[in-house]
Design an enzyme around this catalytic site. Structure first.
Site, short mmCIF file in Angstrom:
data_model
loop_
_atom_site.label_atom_id
_atom_site.label_comp_id
_atom_site.label_asym_id
_atom_site.label_seq_id
_atom_site.Cartn_x
_atom_site.Cartn_y
_atom_site.Cartn_z
N HIS A 63 0.77 -0.83 0.00
CA HIS A 63 -0.21 0.28 0.30
C HIS A 63 0.90 1.32 -0.06
O HIS A 63 2.32 1.03 -0.41
CB HIS A 63 -1.18 -0.15 1.53
CG HIS A 63 -0.77 0.14 2.38
ND1 HIS A 63 -0.06 -1.12 3.25
CD2 HIS A 63 -0.53 1.40 3.39
CE1 HIS A 63 1.07 -0.37 4.13
NE2 HIS A 63 0.07 0.79 4.53
N ASP A 67 5.82 4.25 4.70
CA ASP A 67 6.81 3.56 5.24
C ASP A 67 6.97 2.26 4.43
O ASP A 67 7.91 1.18 4.59
CB ASP A 67 6.25 2.84 6.95
CG ASP A 67 5.10 2.93 7.52
OD1 ASP A 67 4.24 2.89 6.57
OD2 ASP A 67 4.40 2.02 8.38
ZN LIG Z 1 2.80 1.09 7.57
ZN LIG Z 2 -0.15 1.61 6.40
#
Ligand SMILES: [Zn+2]
Ligand SMILES: [Zn+2]
Length: 305
Positions: A63, A67
């Site tokens: 996604h 991060d």
């Molecule tokens: Zn994450």
């Molecule tokens: Zn996330």
């Protein structure tokens, strides 16, 4: 058995800490290497893992939270500097494509390799990649934005031929493939030798599921049923259950419930919140529900078996 390994490059969450890197892994399977997520710092971690950059064939992004993907443009740029010529396949939610195109125009002009983008539908479970020996399928997850996990599965292989039996019955080489595919053998005197006596069963196909950021999904176990190893995010312990729900993350106990209900072989915890100096609290919580749980850590290499 051929190696099937998962190299943990990063298992922290969004806030940088000195303990962990952002999410990234390399799945090494049947001689190929696939990266899963590519947070900041991935390149340094790849260097430390001693997995050669040129072995990465494809990158699967779960996604578009930073991060999990901020390391991508840097890695593509480095592939260019290293003289890569083989295409790089990127599987990710469709919104990444225009952004990646713009960044590549800015930073990655004149690459000698193609970047082939494959938009992934994060809402359904289906096969996104397939070759002779493996398949990769998606696992729809429930996060704040479109998100999916990935399952890496070996395809079933044919049984092994028993050399001693072949010699004993003087079976011609031309029959080996038939026997591998299920046939038996009839000797010149008319004695039937069953297939099972001529072969050793193939090793059971192994599988690894990567479940990235998600809130607890009571039905998730059906999609990852029976995998050998499950990586499931465990951002929080149960005292932060409300927070987990609010931000669409899971607690270690919830990750363990998925592992238990899916009858997996081993559970790997990760995506730890920056609040934990020591993740033992997460491990204990998970092990109470699913004993064969362990904490991921940078540099760890997990055998999928
Ligand atoms: Zn994450
Ligand atoms: Zn996330």
């Amino acid at each position: 058995m051929e190696p099937f390994k998962v190299h943990i490059l990063g298992c922290g969450s969004a806030l940088p800490t000195l303990q962990h890197f952002a999410s990234s892994q390399v799945v090494e399977i049947r001689g190929k290497c696939f990266m899963v997520d590519c947070g900041e710092g991935t390149q340094m971690q790849l260097r430390r893992s001693h997995v050669s950059f040129s072995r990465i064939q494809a990158i699967f992004i779960s996604h578009l939270h930073g991060d999990h993907c901020f390391g991508l443009i840097g890695l593509i740029s480095t592939f260019g500097m290293l003289g890569r010529v083989s295409p790089l396949h990127i599987y990710a939610p469709e919104a990444l494509e225009p952004m990646l195109d713009a960044m590549m125009q800015m930073f990655c002009n004149g690459l000698d390799f193609k970047v082939e983008f494959h938009a992934v539908d994060t809402k359904r479970q289906y096969v996104v990649y397939e070759d002779r020996s493996i398949i990769v399928e998606t696992v729809p997850l429930e996060h704040r934005i479109p998100c999916c996990g990935y399952i890496f599965r070996e395809k079933p292989t044919l049984p092994h031929i028993r050399r001693d039996m072949i010699d004993c019955y003087e079976i011609p080489v031309s029959q080996i493939n038939n026997i591998k595919n299920g046939a038996g053998w009839v000797t010149p005197k008319g004695v039937e030798i069953p297939h099972e006596k001529l072969t050793i069963p193939a090793d059971a196909p192994r599988s690894y599921a990567y479940c990235s950021d998600t809130k607890y999904m009571p039905g998730l176990h059906k999609m990852v049923e029976g995998v050998n190893v499950l990586y499931h995010e465990s951002t929080y312990d149960s005292s932060c259950a409300e927070r987990a729900k609010l931000y669409h993350h899971s607690t270690a106990a919830q990750a363990a419930m998925v592992a238990r209900d899916a009858h997996v072989g081993k559970l790997i915890l990760g995506h730890y919140s920056a609040r934990y100096r020591d993740e033992d609290i997460l491990l204990k919580e998970a092990q109470e529900i699913f004993p064969n749980a362990l904490l991921s850590n940078e540099g760890m290499v997990i055998d999928v078996e």
